[in-house]
Design a protein around this motif. Structure first.
Motif, PDB file in Angstrom:
ATOM      1  N   LYS A  77       0.831  -1.199   0.000  1.00 22.73           N
ATOM      2  CA  LYS A  77       0.000   0.000   0.000  1.00 22.73           C
ATOM      3  C   LYS A  77       0.866   1.250   0.000  1.00 22.73           C
ATOM      4  O   LYS A  77       0.576   2.232  -0.705  1.00 22.73           O
ATOM      5  CB  LYS A  77      -0.924  -0.004   1.221  1.00 22.73           C
ATOM      6  N   VAL A  78       1.956   1.211   0.769  1.00 23.61           N
ATOM      7  CA  VAL A  78       2.900   2.338   0.772  1.00 23.61           C
ATOM      8  C   VAL A  78       3.489   2.526  -0.613  1.00 23.61           C
ATOM      9  O   VAL A  78       3.583   3.648  -1.121  1.00 23.61           O
ATOM     10  CB  VAL A  78       4.015   2.107   1.818  1.00 23.61           C
ATOM     11  N   THR A  80       2.189   1.826  -3.400  1.00 31.54           N
ATOM     12  CA  THR A  80       1.220   2.338  -4.377  1.00 31.54           C
ATOM     13  C   THR A  80       1.151   3.858  -4.350  1.00 31.54           C
ATOM     14  O   THR A  80       0.671   4.478  -5.303  1.00 31.54           O
ATOM     15  CB  THR A  80      -0.186   1.779  -4.115  1.00 31.54           C
ATOM     16  N   LEU A  81       1.595   4.470  -3.252  1.00 30.69           N
ATOM     17  CA  LEU A  81       1.566   5.924  -3.138  1.00 30.69           C
ATOM     18  C   LEU A  81       2.758   6.582  -3.826  1.00 30.69           C
ATOM     19  O   LEU A  81       2.853   7.806  -3.853  1.00 30.69           O
ATOM     20  CB  LEU A  81       1.537   6.332  -1.660  1.00 30.69           C
ATOM     21  N   LEU A  82       3.660   5.779  -4.357  1.00 32.25           N
ATOM     22  CA  LEU A  82       4.865   6.300  -4.986  1.00 32.25           C
ATOM     23  C   LEU A  82       4.780   6.150  -6.494  1.00 32.25           C
ATOM     24  O   LEU A  82       4.091   5.262  -7.002  1.00 32.25           O
ATOM     25  CB  LEU A  82       6.105   5.555  -4.471  1.00 32.25           C
ATOM     26  N   ASN A  83       5.513   7.000  -7.191  1.00 32.33           N
ATOM     27  CA  ASN A  83       5.600   6.808  -8.637  1.00 32.33           C
ATOM     28  C   ASN A  83       6.657   5.760  -8.951  1.00 32.33           C
ATOM     29  O   ASN A  83       7.392   5.298  -8.068  1.00 32.33           O
ATOM     30  CB  ASN A  83       5.879   8.131  -9.365  1.00 32.33           C
ATOM     31  N   ARG A  87       9.687   4.104  -6.550  1.00 34.57           N
ATOM     32  CA  ARG A  87       9.681   2.670  -6.228  1.00 34.57           C
ATOM     33  C   ARG A  87      10.992   2.026  -6.672  1.00 34.57           C
ATOM     34  O   ARG A  87      11.534   1.160  -5.984  1.00 34.57           O
ATOM     35  CB  ARG A  87       8.498   1.992  -6.906  1.00 34.57           C
ATOM     36  N   THR A 362     -12.225  10.244  -7.789  1.00 33.94           N
ATOM     37  CA  THR A 362     -11.125   9.473  -8.382  1.00 33.94           C
ATOM     38  C   THR A 362     -11.619   8.147  -8.921  1.00 33.94           C
ATOM     39  O   THR A 362     -10.907   7.473  -9.646  1.00 33.94           O
ATOM     40  CB  THR A 362     -10.036   9.221  -7.331  1.00 33.94           C
ATOM     41  N   SER A 463       2.706  17.863  -7.282  1.00 34.31           N
ATOM     42  CA  SER A 463       2.126  16.542  -7.510  1.00 34.31           C
ATOM     43  C   SER A 463       3.232  15.508  -7.722  1.00 34.31           C
ATOM     44  O   SER A 463       4.322  15.823  -8.183  1.00 34.31           O
ATOM     45  CB  SER A 463       1.216  16.586  -8.739  1.00 34.31           C
ATOM     46  N   ARG A 465       2.887  13.199  -9.832  1.00 37.95           N
ATOM     47  CA  ARG A 465       2.792  12.827 -11.244  1.00 37.95           C
ATOM     48  C   ARG A 465       3.647  13.774 -12.074  1.00 37.95           C
ATOM     49  O   ARG A 465       3.412  14.983 -12.098  1.00 37.95           O
ATOM     50  CB  ARG A 465       1.331  12.886 -11.712  1.00 37.95           C
TER      51      ARG A 465
END
Length: 943
Positions: A77-78, A80-83, A87, A362, A463, A465
């Protein structure tokens, strides 16, 4: 010689090292400590010295944290919060995290627009793409490599700037991804590479297709639309943007459509289209923006049974005022330039935000009673229309100021990433005048600022992104051209954000951030803040980080450094950060003219602080620097030639640099430049003459310039229409005239009439002054020795009579020049009785303030002292006038000149002139002023 300074910027072993190469130069986390066996981590606070210190509380707290006890699903889950880039960085910490980072569940979405997707990258990514659902790419060249990702479950494929995409590539791509539900391709205008045959293959290979948006194909015929309607039963969103023609009648078969757009398309028969499209049973949203739809056709379409949104921005036939739109209004939302678009959007949102049954924005699904899907489609189409309108720059200023700006700022806050991007890009584009980044419409820029747009864009720039970061940074950069907006950007913390983005491993992000720093560094207001944010180091690093083919980021980084180098303190920080080596490297090895120009400009500014720091000498000592600048003076690009000449001019203030420039062919190169720039810009002419002025300080170089053909082009430049060119050309000719051989060449090349014209008519006092001094050098008797030799006797077109005529012309105009600067009232008083107050009045009325920047050598000062004894009274007056200018209190080099006069024993000569009964009155008075100036400086003091 003399010149003036110019100042003016793997259960299988996973290869994450390879992944780091793919997603950029990721740094291993420095604040995570992991044992060799597991993933136990300790987090500390890094001190300014680079050591890690902890309070007892934090030490105890973090030492007890055992990250291996966290469940894998929590760590996932952690992650998934990263680009992808972050990662990849964390995956290098330990084997456990490496395995987790490769989990296919983390690789459901991938944006590779900033990367060149080749076979090596494809091979490295393929093992992680088993569950890849969404992919964004750029350019048709990436299509072949996409197949190698083996993402057979891909559902959403989006390609930007696919001008080089061919039928074969598109067909191969869709044939391998039969699960596609969404295909969006931005191809270009009137593209002939993608035909109806390829669209039919899309229909055949992608039976689950729900959304198809394509822009720029030539035409869409009936069989193609029929194939989509028959083979894609779930197709609900269809868009053909900017197509030459679309078979409007064939769309009758597409009964599953809920959303249709033909924005920007041409040659549509609107009467027949209205007859057919109104019968589409599920049509909810229709976009006809930027078309020639008629009011009658629009009125018919508006009564379609389920139509809720009718988007018709920039449609000429519907934009004649509110009265044109009024007959079209019914239960549907009409979005045109003459309607309240914000109110229309608000009416679509029938979601009770407090309702726990309504999913967040979202989530692409629609809960019962919500218009989320319709709202998202409307936002997407509006952002697309606004961007196209901004790009066309079609004079819609009233619309932009009334509601376009606010609408874009609303879309910037959308939950859709691509809508955010396009809205930010539109903001960056609509403010430009004639699509020139250097020219921004102040009213539009300030409208964005006053509507709170800077804060929105800065939040967007933070952001995770990178695509959003890039477009937000671009908008901030363009808006910062406006000085008032730049202040707001700085006040709201934009400089620190841009400095951080400049360190991004994403080239697009770094490029736009560097562009923002470039614009913010114009003027003096923000240079200190930019340096304080650590941006100088980031900008210097960009020059080494990106290879020479990445011209955009390199040009912007060099441009920002050039602006910063104009400040004395910042120039030292640029040098300390390795900026000299970085800029010289760009000047030597980058072939892009924009990069070359900015690198040369930065080196010129670094070298402009010779009196206050050592950067001038440092640039000259950098291997290859002088050779590169000399080579750039031969560039085909005028801006490159101009900035290279400017750098050589500034560098010539250092004695060693001056001789080194000559040793690498600088004299010949600059003479050639002067010979070919008479029709060039003011900046090019000024710098070409200025660089020769700087080199001619050395008598050896002066002689080489004369013998190398430099006299004639300098005379031509003295006739330039630009005042600043008058000064530099006159200064160079003054230095050259010190040598008798050059003086004679000036006479032979008809330089006397040119100098006389400068002396009598130029609007620049400095140009007139130096022209008079050049004429005085030429006819103070030293030229006579050369004129009586064999070289002169063999010279065609100039005899003794011609030389004498030139002398009379020069002397007469020198006299007129000196008289013009004389205080005639003071001259009526006997020279022996002039009181100090009268002398001050004479000095102030005759003072040429800019002359205080001139620095003469001992030989030149000695020549003026000798000229005080010349038999020509006019030359004695001219010499006294010149020495007065050089010794005026407050002059930059006054103390230096006073010291030279004292060493030469000039006081005696000056007193003699001041007391001589036969001396001209001007010579007497100016000599008295020089004596006063000598008394005002301590004896023996030198700068």
């Amino acid at each position: 010689m003399c010149h003036k300074r110019r100042r003016k910027v793997v259960e299988e072993e996973l290869d994450f090292d390879e992944e780091e190469k793919i997603f950029g130069q990721c740094k291993r986390p420095t604040t995570v400590a992991v044992s060799s066996r597991d993933c136990t981590s300790s987090f500390g606070v890094e001190s300014s010295s680079g050591t890690t210190r902890r309070s007892n509380y934090y030490s105890t707290y973090y030492e007890e944290a055992d990250w291996t006890r966290l469940p894998d699903d929590t760590l996932l889950k952690v992650f998934t919060l990263l680009n992808n880039r972050d990662r990849a960085s964390l995956a290098s910490v330990c084997k456990g995290w490496r395995i987790l980072a490769a989990s296919p569940s983390l690789w459901t979405s991938l944006d590779i627009r900033a990367h060149a997707l080749d076979s090596d990258m494809t091979s490295s990514l393929s093992s992680r793409c088993a569950k890849l659902q969404r992919l964004r790419f750029q350019g048709g060249s990436a299509a072949n490599a996409i197949v190698g990702l083996q993402a057979r479950g891909l559902q959403d494929l989006s390609g930007d700037h696919c001008w080089d995409l061919s039928d074969a590539s598109l067909c191969m791509m869709v044939a391998r991804h039969e699960a596609l539900e969404s295909l969006q391709l931005q191809i270009g205008a009137d593209c002939e590479r993608i035909t109806n045959d390829a669209i039919k293959v899309v229909a055949t290979c992608c039976p689950k297709l729900k959304r198809l948006r394509i822009s720029g194909i030539r035409d869409v015929d009936s069989p193609t639309i029929g194939a989509l309607a028959k083979l894609c039963p779930y197709l609900m969103d269809l868009a053909f943007f900017d197509c030459t023609s679309v078979d409007d009648m064939a769309l009758a078969a597409a009964t599953s459509l809920r959303f249709l757009s033909v924005a920007g398309s041409r040659f549509i028969s609107w009467s027949s289209a209205a007859d057919v499209w109104i019968k589409l049973p599920h049509l909810t949203g229709l976009d006809v923006s930027r078309t020639d739809i008629t009011a009658s056709a629009a009125a018919r379409l508006m009564v379609a049974p389920k139509l809720k949104v009718f988007c018709a921005l920039n449609c000429a036939n519907l934009e004649h005022g509110n009265e044109a739109a009024a007959p079209l209004l019914n239960s549907s939302v009409l979005l045109t330039q003459c309607t309240d678009i914000q109110k229309g959007l608000a009416s679509l949102i029938s979601i009770d935000a407090r309702s726990p049954t309504c999913r967040k924005l979202t989530d692409s699904s629609i809960c019962k009673g919500c218009n989320l899907e319709l709202t998202e489609w409307t936002e997407w189409m509006l952002s697309h229309a606004l961007l196209k309108m901004a790009e066309s720059n079609s004079g819609l200023k009233s619309f932009w100021l009334k509601q376009g700006t606010a609408l874009m700022l609303r879309l910037v806050q959308s939950q859709q990433e691509d809508v955010q991007e396009r809205a930010a890009t539109a903001l960056a584009t609509f403010i430009l005048i004639d699509n020139e980044i250097e020219s921004v419409d102040p009213a539009k820029a300030e409208a964005v600022m006053h509507a709170g747009g800077i804060a929105h864009l800065l939040r967007l720039a933070k952001s995770f992104r990178e695509g959003v970061q890039s477009e937000a940074a671009k908008a901030i950069a363009n808006l910062s051209v406006n000085a008032e907006v730049a202040k707001t950007v700085a006040t709201e913390g934009g400089i620190s954000i841009l400095a951080s983005l400049a360190r991004s491993p994403n080239r697009w992000v770094a490029e736009e951030a560097a562009g923002g720093l470039w614009n913010l560094s114009v003027g003096e207001d923000h240079k200190g803040a930019i340096a304080g944010a650590g941006a100088i180091e980031a900008l210097v690093d960009l020059a080494f980080k990106w290879p020479s083919r990445n011209e955009g980021v390199l040009e912007r980084a060099a441009g920002a450094l050039a602006n910063l180098a104009a400040d004395d303190k910042c120039s030292m920080e640029v040098a300390t950060a390795g900026g000299v080596h970085a800029l010289v490297t760009l000047a030597r090895f980058c072939n892009h003219e924009g990069v070359q120009e900015q690198a040369a400009r930065a080196l010129a500014n670094l070298a402009a602080h010779g009196d206050s720091n050592g950067n001038n000498a440092a640039v000259g000592k950098e291997p290859g620097a002088l050779e590169a600048l000399v080579h750039l003076t031969c560039s085909n690009h005028e801006g490159v030639r101009q900035e290279a000449a400017g750098a050589l001019w500034n560098l010539s203030f250092d004695d060693r640099n001056r001789e080194a420039i000559a040793a690498v062919g600088g004299v010949e190169a600059l003479v050639a430049l002067a010979q070919n720039c008479s029709t060039g810009s003011q900046g090019l002419q000024e710098r070409a003459a200025g660089a020769l002025w700087g080199l001619s300080v050395s008598e050896v170089n002066s002689i080489a310039i004369g013998r190398g053909g430099g006299v004639a082009p300098l005379i031509a430049l003295s006739r330039s229409e630009f005042e600043d060119v008058h000064e530099t050309a006159a200064g160079a000719l003054w230095n050259l005239a010190f040598n008798p051989g050059n003086a004679l060449r000036i006479v032979e090349e008809e330089g006397v009439p040119a100098l006389v014209h400068l002396c009598s008519s130029s609007t620049s006092k400095m140009a007139r002054f130096m022209a008079a001094l050049a004429l005085a050098y030429m006819f103070d008797s030293r030229t006579d020795e050369v004129a009586s030799g064999p070289v002169f006797n063999e010279s065609p077109g100039l005899g003794v009579e011609g030389l004498e005529a030139a002398r009379h012309l020069a002397i007469r105009n020198i006299d007129a020049f000196v008289l013009e600067f004389s205080n005639h009232q003071a001259l009526l008083v006997p020279a022996t009785s002039l009181a100090p107050a009268v002398l001050t009045q004479v000095a102030e009325s005759a003072h040429i303030q800019e002359a205080g920047h001139l620095r003469c050598s001992g030989a030149e000062v000695g020549r003026f002292v000798a000229m005080l004894r010349n038999k020509a009274a006019v030359l004695r007056s001219c010499a006294a006038f010149a020495l007065m200018q050089f010794t005026m209190p407050g002059g930059r080099h006054a103390m230096h000149h006073v010291s030279l006069l004292q060493k030469a024993g000039a006081g005696r000569v000056l007193r003699t002139v001041a007391a001589a009964a036969t001396a001209p009155l001007q010579a007497k008075v100016f000599a008295r002023v020089v004596l006063r100036n000598l008394e005002l400086h301590p004896a023996g003091t030198s700068s």
